[in-house]
Design a protein around this motif. Structure first.
Motif, PDB file in Angstrom:
ATOM      1  N   ARG A  32       0.819  -1.208   0.000  1.00 15.18           N
ATOM      2  CA  ARG A  32       0.000   0.000   0.000  1.00 15.18           C
ATOM      3  C   ARG A  32       0.853   1.259   0.000  1.00 15.18           C
ATOM      4  N   THR A  33       1.726   1.321  -0.994  1.00 13.15           N
ATOM      5  CA  THR A  33       2.562   2.500  -1.102  1.00 13.15           C
ATOM      6  C   THR A  33       2.891   2.790  -2.557  1.00 13.15           C
ATOM      7  N   THR A  34       3.193   4.056  -2.811  1.00 21.39           N
ATOM      8  CA  THR A  34       3.675   4.478  -4.123  1.00 21.39           C
ATOM      9  C   THR A  34       5.091   3.940  -4.314  1.00 21.39           C
ATOM     10  N   LEU A  35       5.438   3.609  -5.533  1.00 20.30           N
ATOM     11  CA  LEU A  35       6.797   3.170  -5.814  1.00 20.30           C
ATOM     12  C   LEU A  35       7.399   4.101  -6.875  1.00 20.30           C
ATOM     13  N   SER A  36       8.700   4.359  -6.748  1.00 20.76           N
ATOM     14  CA  SER A  36       9.357   5.177  -7.766  1.00 20.76           C
ATOM     15  C   SER A  36       9.699   4.277  -8.946  1.00 20.76           C
ATOM     16  N   GLU A  37      10.102   4.901 -10.050  1.00 22.21           N
ATOM     17  CA  GLU A  37      10.449   4.107 -11.228  1.00 22.21           C
ATOM     18  C   GLU A  37      11.589   3.134 -10.911  1.00 22.21           C
ATOM     19  N   ALA A  38      12.456   3.543  -9.968  1.00 21.67           N
ATOM     20  CA  ALA A  38      13.598   2.692  -9.613  1.00 21.67           C
ATOM     21  C   ALA A  38      13.191   1.492  -8.757  1.00 21.67           C
ATOM     22  N   GLU A  39      11.962   1.509  -8.237  1.00 22.94           N
ATOM     23  CA  GLU A  39      11.533   0.427  -7.341  1.00 22.94           C
ATOM     24  C   GLU A  39      10.677  -0.627  -8.036  1.00 22.94           C
ATOM     25  N   ILE A  40      10.689  -0.608  -9.359  1.00 24.32           N
ATOM     26  CA  ILE A  40       9.880  -1.557 -10.104  1.00 24.32           C
ATOM     27  C   ILE A  40      10.768  -2.572 -10.802  1.00 24.32           C
ATOM     28  N   GLU A  41      10.339  -3.816 -10.699  1.00 30.37           N
ATOM     29  CA  GLU A  41      11.055  -4.871 -11.415  1.00 30.37           C
ATOM     30  C   GLU A  41      10.100  -5.499 -12.414  1.00 30.37           C
ATOM     31  N   TYR A  42      10.652  -6.220 -13.360  1.00 28.85           N
ATOM     32  CA  TYR A  42       9.794  -6.867 -14.351  1.00 28.85           C
ATOM     33  C   TYR A  42       9.944  -8.373 -14.265  1.00 28.85           C
ATOM     34  N   LYS A  43       8.791  -9.031 -14.226  1.00 27.75           N
ATOM     35  CA  LYS A  43       8.800 -10.480 -14.118  1.00 27.75           C
ATOM     36  C   LYS A  43       8.194 -11.037 -15.398  1.00 27.75           C
ATOM     37  N   GLU A  44       8.931 -11.934 -16.057  1.00 30.98           N
ATOM     38  CA  GLU A  44       8.367 -12.509 -17.264  1.00 30.98           C
ATOM     39  C   GLU A  44       7.358 -13.567 -16.859  1.00 30.98           C
ATOM     40  N   GLU A  45       6.163 -13.484 -17.446  1.00 30.30           N
ATOM     41  CA  GLU A  45       5.084 -14.337 -17.001  1.00 30.30           C
ATOM     42  C   GLU A  45       4.273 -14.818 -18.186  1.00 30.30           C
ATOM     43  N   LYS A  46       3.674 -15.978 -18.010  1.00 29.46           N
ATOM     44  CA  LYS A  46       2.753 -16.465 -19.032  1.00 29.46           C
ATOM     45  C   LYS A  46       1.415 -15.765 -18.804  1.00 29.46           C
ATOM     46  N   GLY A  47       0.809 -15.300 -19.876  1.00 28.38           N
ATOM     47  CA  GLY A  47      -0.488 -14.641 -19.721  1.00 28.38           C
ATOM     48  C   GLY A  47      -1.312 -14.882 -20.962  1.00 28.38           C
ATOM     49  N   TYR A  48      -2.446 -14.218 -21.020  1.00 28.66           N
ATOM     50  CA  TYR A  48      -3.312 -14.384 -22.178  1.00 28.66           C
ATOM     51  C   TYR A  48      -3.659 -13.034 -22.773  1.00 28.66           C
ATOM     52  N   LEU A  49      -3.824 -13.068 -24.088  1.00 35.00           N
ATOM     53  CA  LEU A  49      -4.340 -11.911 -24.784  1.00 35.00           C
ATOM     54  C   LEU A  49      -5.778 -12.285 -25.138  1.00 35.00           C
ATOM     55  N   TYR A  50      -6.730 -11.547 -24.566  1.00 39.96           N
ATOM     56  CA  TYR A  50      -8.148 -11.859 -24.783  1.00 39.96           C
ATOM     57  C   TYR A  50      -8.709 -10.983 -25.900  1.00 39.96           C
ATOM     58  N   TYR A  51      -9.347 -11.618 -26.871  1.00 37.85           N
ATOM     59  CA  TYR A  51      -9.958 -10.867 -27.974  1.00 37.85           C
ATOM     60  C   TYR A  51     -11.446 -10.716 -27.682  1.00 37.85           C
ATOM     61  N   VAL A  52     -11.879  -9.453 -27.510  1.00 31.37           N
ATOM     62  CA  VAL A  52     -13.238  -9.181 -27.037  1.00 31.37           C
ATOM     63  C   VAL A  52     -14.019  -8.367 -28.076  1.00 31.37           C
ATOM     64  N   LYS A  53     -15.302  -8.725 -28.221  1.00 30.61           N
ATOM     65  CA  LYS A  53     -16.172  -8.003 -29.176  1.00 30.61           C
ATOM     66  C   LYS A  53     -16.674  -6.691 -28.584  1.00 30.61           C
ATOM     67  N   TRP A  54     -16.536  -5.628 -29.353  1.00 22.46           N
ATOM     68  CA  TRP A  54     -17.087  -4.319 -28.988  1.00 22.46           C
ATOM     69  C   TRP A  54     -18.033  -3.895 -30.113  1.00 22.46           C
ATOM     70  N   LYS A  55     -18.857  -2.882 -29.848  1.00 21.45           N
ATOM     71  CA  LYS A  55     -19.755  -2.372 -30.894  1.00 21.45           C
ATOM     72  C   LYS A  55     -19.504  -0.888 -31.130  1.00 21.45           C
ATOM     73  N   VAL A  56     -19.667  -0.503 -32.420  1.00 18.23           N
ATOM     74  CA  VAL A  56     -19.589   0.920 -32.741  1.00 18.23           C
ATOM     75  C   VAL A  56     -20.998   1.478 -32.618  1.00 18.23           C
ATOM     76  N   LYS A  57     -21.128   2.554 -31.862  1.00 18.75           N
ATOM     77  CA  LYS A  57     -22.460   3.090 -31.567  1.00 18.75           C
ATOM     78  C   LYS A  57     -23.174   3.555 -32.840  1.00 18.75           C
ATOM     79  N   GLU A  58     -22.488   4.338 -33.656  1.00 22.81           N
ATOM     80  CA  GLU A  58     -23.133   4.961 -34.815  1.00 22.81           C
ATOM     81  C   GLU A  58     -23.518   3.973 -35.915  1.00 22.81           C
TER      82      GLU A  58
END
Ligand SMILES: [Zn+2]
Ligand SMILES: [Zn+2]
Length: 511
Positions: A191-217
């Motif tokens: 529960r705290t703010t982190l500076s740019e220097a306090e961030i690390e990157y973890k390589e992880e398996k994830g998913y790219l979800y393809y989702v349907k959207w609608k154009v209003k007009e």
């Protein structure tokens, strides 16, 4: 080879080095206080700004080697007859020890610190932990034969903290610090703010979800790919690259956000990569810093749906109260049920995590104090060009790092084992009050240094002490002042900073 080499008698008869001799030597050096710094104004001076190590466990051999190299430099200048100041002290403020104590004693700092007594107890536990590890580190460098002067006052001592606080007060008076509610990198567990220097990157398996959207007009369907479907309800625009002919006809139209059924503008942005997903993306507050940039540039109104505790807020509708991970599972289920999920693609991606507890960070809005740095980037680069850097190739690293800074520096932290922000707020008139520099202030613990509000005259009871502490890098950034005797040894400090370039040397390993 001479004929009588067989008669050679070496002065040292032992064939093996006896480690006990080292121990005896160290004992003698200690007794003589051999490496105590004595200042001779007739000789040149160099201050080695030893990077204070963080006591988080025993050094590995790389750490030991680094400090031995620093010692070599110190000995070189000493042999040249210089005044050599090479202190060793520990960098003790910050999150690592807090997380270690929370784990070891199974406590929660935020819970404990609700009372003064609890906060004091937590600080005491942290201090005890740090003392034990520091003693171990000192033993190691002494045993290595390093000629450092041991300063027991680390970055958490009143001596050091008053310098950190004085620096803040000085910057405040110059108008370089401001309070603002801004998107920041946030660790939901700590529960705290982190500076740019306090961030690390973890390589992880994830998913790219393809989702349907609608154009209003037009009612047409568009498919948007995202790794963070739980942020669909935080979407504030849909964007594509202006060069992308597939979507050109959508300019100025609106998209209907699936499940949430509100509309957002469809905009063009040159930073969108047409080859990612379907080439059209949702801009949500905030999937990442790319989103943040588009939101800022396009002047969109943020819709933040993650709370500081990492749970989804009321704005998230049916996801409210869930953790980010649970919310992701839930929304994918619902999208699938409603036939809105086209497909999911497995990907490897880099997830930004908290450097201490490895929890994925979120970008949310928090009110923090910021130190202006964006406007100093060019000036800083000029200074880097005037410095002597060995080896030369590392100059570019420092320049690249300055170039990579994207925002002013959030310096306040909702944590405890750190230097207190010396500030009081008047509850009556709202004035932010900063005391005179010089001593160490603890606004959460002590009475305000004014008998009434200097701004509106309200009695002392209306003055509320700041509870937050500084980002630990705010302490680290002044180590060179501490090593040079700032606010303590004026003669040495002035001598070191008298020339065009200060007589200081910063040894720095690669992180
Ligand atoms: Zn964390
Ligand atoms: Zn007031």
């Amino acid at each position: 080879m001479s004929a009588n080499s067989g008669n050679f008698r070496p002065t040292i008869s032992e064939k093996r080095w006896d480690k006990r001799i080292e121990e005896e030597l160290i004992r003698v050096w200690e007794e003589e206080d051999l490496y105590k710094f004595t200042y001779d104004p007739r000789k040149p001076i160099i201050v080695i700004d030893t990077p204070p190590p963080y006591p988080s466990g025993k050094w590995h051999v790389g750490g030991a080697a680094h400090y031995v190299q620093i010692d070599m430099v110190a000995r070189y200048f000493r042999m040249k007859g210089w005044n050599v100041r090479v202190p060793w002290y520990a960098d003790r403020n910050g999150l690592p020890v807090e997380v270690a104590v929370e784990k070891k004693y199974k406590v929660n700092a935020h819970e404990l610190a609700k009372t003064r007594e609890g906060r004091l107890r937590f600080l005491e536990l942290c201090k005890r932990e740090l003392d034990a590890i520091e003693a171990e580190l000192v033993k190691i460098w002494k045993r290595l034969g390093c000629s450092f002067e041991y300063w027991k006052d680390g970055t958490d001592s009143p001596t050091y903290r008053r310098i950190t606080q004085s620096t803040f007060i000085e910057l405040w008076k110059r108008g370089l610090i401001y309070e603002a509610e801004r998107p920041v990198n946030w660790c939901p567990r700590c529960r705290t703010t982190l500076s740019e220097a306090e961030i690390e990157y973890k390589e992880e398996k994830g998913y790219l979800y393809y989702v349907k959207w609608k154009v209003k007009e037009t009612g047409e369907e568009i498919v948007i790919a995202t790794t963070r479907p739980e942020l669909i309800g935080a979407t504030v625009a849909v964007a594509y690259n202006p060069e992308d002919s597939r979507y050109k006809h959508l300019k100025g139209k609106h998209a209907i956000v699936p499940l949430y059924e509100y509309e957002v503008p469809i905009i063009e942005h040159s930073s969108i990569d047409p080859s990612f997903g379907t080439g059209i993306m949702m801009v949500s507050t905030y999937g990442d810093w790319h989103d943040e940039m588009i939101v800022k540039e396009a002047g969109l109104k943020p819709r933040v749906i993650i709370e500081p505790n990492g749970k989804m807020s009321g704005l998230a509708g049916f996801l409210a109260g869930l953790s980010v991970r649970k919310a992701r599972e839930k929304i994918v289920e619902v999208l699938e049920e409603k036939g809105l999920l086209v497909k999911r693609e497995e990907i490897q991606h880099n997830v930004p995590v908290c450097w201490r507890c490895k929890t994925p960070i979120e970008i949310i809005h928090v009110k923090e104090y910021f130190l202006k740095q964006m406007e100093f980037k060019e000036e800083l680069k000029k200074i880097v060009h005037r410095m002597q850097i060995k080896p030369e190739k590392h100059r570019q690293k420092l320049l690249d790092w300055i170039e990579s800074i994207k925002m002013d520096w959030p310096i306040s932290r909702t944590r405890y084992y750190g230097t207190e922000i010396p500030l009081w707020t008047c509850k009556k008139c709202g004035a932010k009050l900063v005391p005179e520099p010089g001593r160490y202030y603890r606004p959460w613990l002590e009475e305000p240094p004014w008998s009434k509000c200097p701004n509106c005259g309200a009695p002392r009871e209306h003055l509320e002490g700041e509870k937050r502490v500084f980002d630990t890098w705010f302490d680290s950034s002044i180590s060179v002042l501490y090593a040079s005797g700032y606010m303590r040894e004026q003669d040495i400090f002035e001598r070191v900073f008298s020339g065009e370039i200060p007589w200081t040397l910063r040894p720095q390993g690669v992180d």
